[in-house]
Design an enzyme around this catalytic site. Sequence first.
Site, PDB file in Angstrom:
ATOM      1  N   CYS A 116      83.500 110.110  52.778  1.00  0.00           N
ATOM      2  CA  CYS A 116      84.479 109.754  51.766  1.00  0.00           C
ATOM      3  C   CYS A 116      84.738 110.962  50.870  1.00  0.00           C
ATOM      4  O   CYS A 116      83.817 111.692  50.497  1.00  0.00           O
ATOM      5  CB  CYS A 116      83.988 108.538  50.995  1.00  0.00           C
ATOM      6  SG  CYS A 116      83.689 108.784  49.273  1.00  0.00           S
ATOM      7  N   GLU A 117      86.014 111.194  50.564  1.00  0.00           N
ATOM      8  CA  GLU A 117      86.363 112.390  49.802  1.00  0.00           C
ATOM      9  C   GLU A 117      86.073 112.247  48.315  1.00  0.00           C
ATOM     10  O   GLU A 117      86.153 113.209  47.577  1.00  0.00           O
ATOM     11  CB  GLU A 117      87.840 112.748  50.014  1.00  0.00           C
ATOM     12  CG  GLU A 117      88.830 111.825  49.332  1.00  0.00           C
ATOM     13  CD  GLU A 117      90.274 112.254  49.558  1.00  0.00           C
ATOM     14  OE1 GLU A 117      90.538 113.007  50.511  1.00  0.00           O
ATOM     15  OE2 GLU A 117      91.136 111.805  48.772  1.00  0.00           O
ATOM     16  N   HIS A 118      85.752 111.050  47.885  1.00  0.00           N
ATOM     17  CA  HIS A 118      85.474 110.859  46.463  1.00  0.00           C
ATOM     18  C   HIS A 118      84.007 111.033  46.099  1.00  0.00           C
ATOM     19  O   HIS A 118      83.681 111.307  44.952  1.00  0.00           O
ATOM     20  CB  HIS A 118      85.958 109.478  46.006  1.00  0.00           C
ATOM     21  CG  HIS A 118      87.424 109.279  46.224  1.00  0.00           C
ATOM     22  ND1 HIS A 118      87.933 108.314  47.050  1.00  0.00           N
ATOM     23  CD2 HIS A 118      88.476 109.976  45.759  1.00  0.00           C
ATOM     24  CE1 HIS A 118      89.255 108.396  47.051  1.00  0.00           C
ATOM     25  NE2 HIS A 118      89.604 109.408  46.287  1.00  0.00           N
ATOM     26  N   HIS A 119      83.126 110.826  47.076  1.00  0.00           N
ATOM     27  CA  HIS A 119      81.693 110.970  46.796  1.00  0.00           C
ATOM     28  C   HIS A 119      80.973 111.864  47.800  1.00  0.00           C
ATOM     29  O   HIS A 119      79.791 112.124  47.650  1.00  0.00           O
ATOM     30  CB  HIS A 119      81.013 109.594  46.787  1.00  0.00           C
ATOM     31  CG  HIS A 119      81.616 108.620  45.827  1.00  0.00           C
ATOM     32  ND1 HIS A 119      82.627 107.753  46.173  1.00  0.00           N
ATOM     33  CD2 HIS A 119      81.353 108.405  44.517  1.00  0.00           C
ATOM     34  CE1 HIS A 119      82.962 107.030  45.111  1.00  0.00           C
ATOM     35  NE2 HIS A 119      82.219 107.405  44.098  1.00  0.00           N
ATOM     36  N   GLN A 157      89.690 105.973  53.857  1.00  0.00           N
ATOM     37  CA  GLN A 157      89.835 105.218  55.107  1.00  0.00           C
ATOM     38  C   GLN A 157      91.294 104.932  55.479  1.00  0.00           C
ATOM     39  O   GLN A 157      91.674 105.011  56.645  1.00  0.00           O
ATOM     40  CB  GLN A 157      89.031 103.915  55.015  1.00  0.00           C
ATOM     41  CG  GLN A 157      88.876 103.218  56.364  1.00  0.00           C
ATOM     42  CD  GLN A 157      87.940 102.034  56.303  1.00  0.00           C
ATOM     43  OE1 GLN A 157      86.862 102.127  55.719  1.00  0.00           O
ATOM     44  NE2 GLN A 157      88.328 100.931  56.904  1.00  0.00           N
ATOM     45  N   HIS A 185      80.935 102.034  53.820  1.00  0.00           N
ATOM     46  CA  HIS A 185      80.970 103.214  52.962  1.00  0.00           C
ATOM     47  C   HIS A 185      79.638 103.337  52.232  1.00  0.00           C
ATOM     48  O   HIS A 185      79.290 102.466  51.446  1.00  0.00           O
ATOM     49  CB  HIS A 185      82.102 103.086  51.926  1.00  0.00           C
ATOM     50  CG  HIS A 185      83.462 103.139  52.531  1.00  0.00           C
ATOM     51  ND1 HIS A 185      84.415 104.033  52.125  1.00  0.00           N
ATOM     52  CD2 HIS A 185      84.017 102.426  53.542  1.00  0.00           C
ATOM     53  CE1 HIS A 185      85.512 103.869  52.845  1.00  0.00           C
ATOM     54  NE2 HIS A 185      85.297 102.885  53.705  1.00  0.00           N
ATOM     55  N   CYS A 187      78.899 105.209  49.884  1.00  0.00           N
ATOM     56  CA  CYS A 187      79.049 105.344  48.433  1.00  0.00           C
ATOM     57  C   CYS A 187      79.088 103.975  47.777  1.00  0.00           C
ATOM     58  O   CYS A 187      78.799 103.841  46.594  1.00  0.00           O
ATOM     59  CB  CYS A 187      80.300 106.150  48.088  1.00  0.00           C
ATOM     60  SG  CYS A 187      81.820 105.485  48.753  1.00  0.00           S
TER      61      CYS A 187
HETATM   62 ZN    ZN Z   1      83.369 107.014  48.062  1.00  0.00          ZN
END
Ligand code: ZN
Length: 227
Positions: A116-119, A157, A185, A187
């Site tokens: 995931c690009e956020h975490h 995703q 996920h 995260c």
């Molecule tokens: Zn994430």
Amino acid sequence: MCNKNHKTSEESIQEMGDAHIMTSIATPLRPDAFDISDDEKIKQIQGHFEKIMHTLGLDLTDDSLKGTPKRVAKLYVNDLFKGLNEKNKPSMSTFENKYQYSEMLVEKDITLYSNCEHHFLPIVGKAHVAYIPTDKVIGLSKINRIVDYFSRRPQVQERLALQILNELKNVLDTEDVAVYIDAEHMCVSSRGASDQSSSTVTVEYSGKFREEQTRNEFIAYFNNKLK
Ligand code: ZN
């Protein structure tokens, strides 16, 4: 009347990440993304990761830890995020649809590993992909490879499903493509969300797959185990 909320842009960006919202279908890359070599990237990331570990208070002279920054750097550049670079894109040669096969072709249960690009934490799951051929067909193993290629990027995703869908539409010269991703996920699960086994489903339908009957036929291919 003005009822806009009073969040700072930083708060909004934080929330966007937590809700896993993407900003565009194309992975946001800078124009100079590949001006430096992979070896140079590994060297730089190694240095940055060393600093992260150091800041966390870890003793980098410890035998078990000292190889970690380089290991992580190589993993990022050569494996987990190698799909950022077009040079690693699998060749997508097609064949002429000689037998005029016009039934749905389904490649199901494709194992998917992304991040995931956020975490920067893993997304692990399955992809099911289908298309209805017109003049071109493609080896089913190529579908696995294209899923793998787009997975090897920092991802969201929804974007992953769309990138796979668009690539197949282009390569196969048809609108009739479907991509279904069911993934967990880390995260979400590692931060103590109440349901540890929850997964996220993302579906992208195009062309004939927007019709209920075609869609149901596709879903039946991989969903029967749930019945
Ligand atoms: Zn994430």
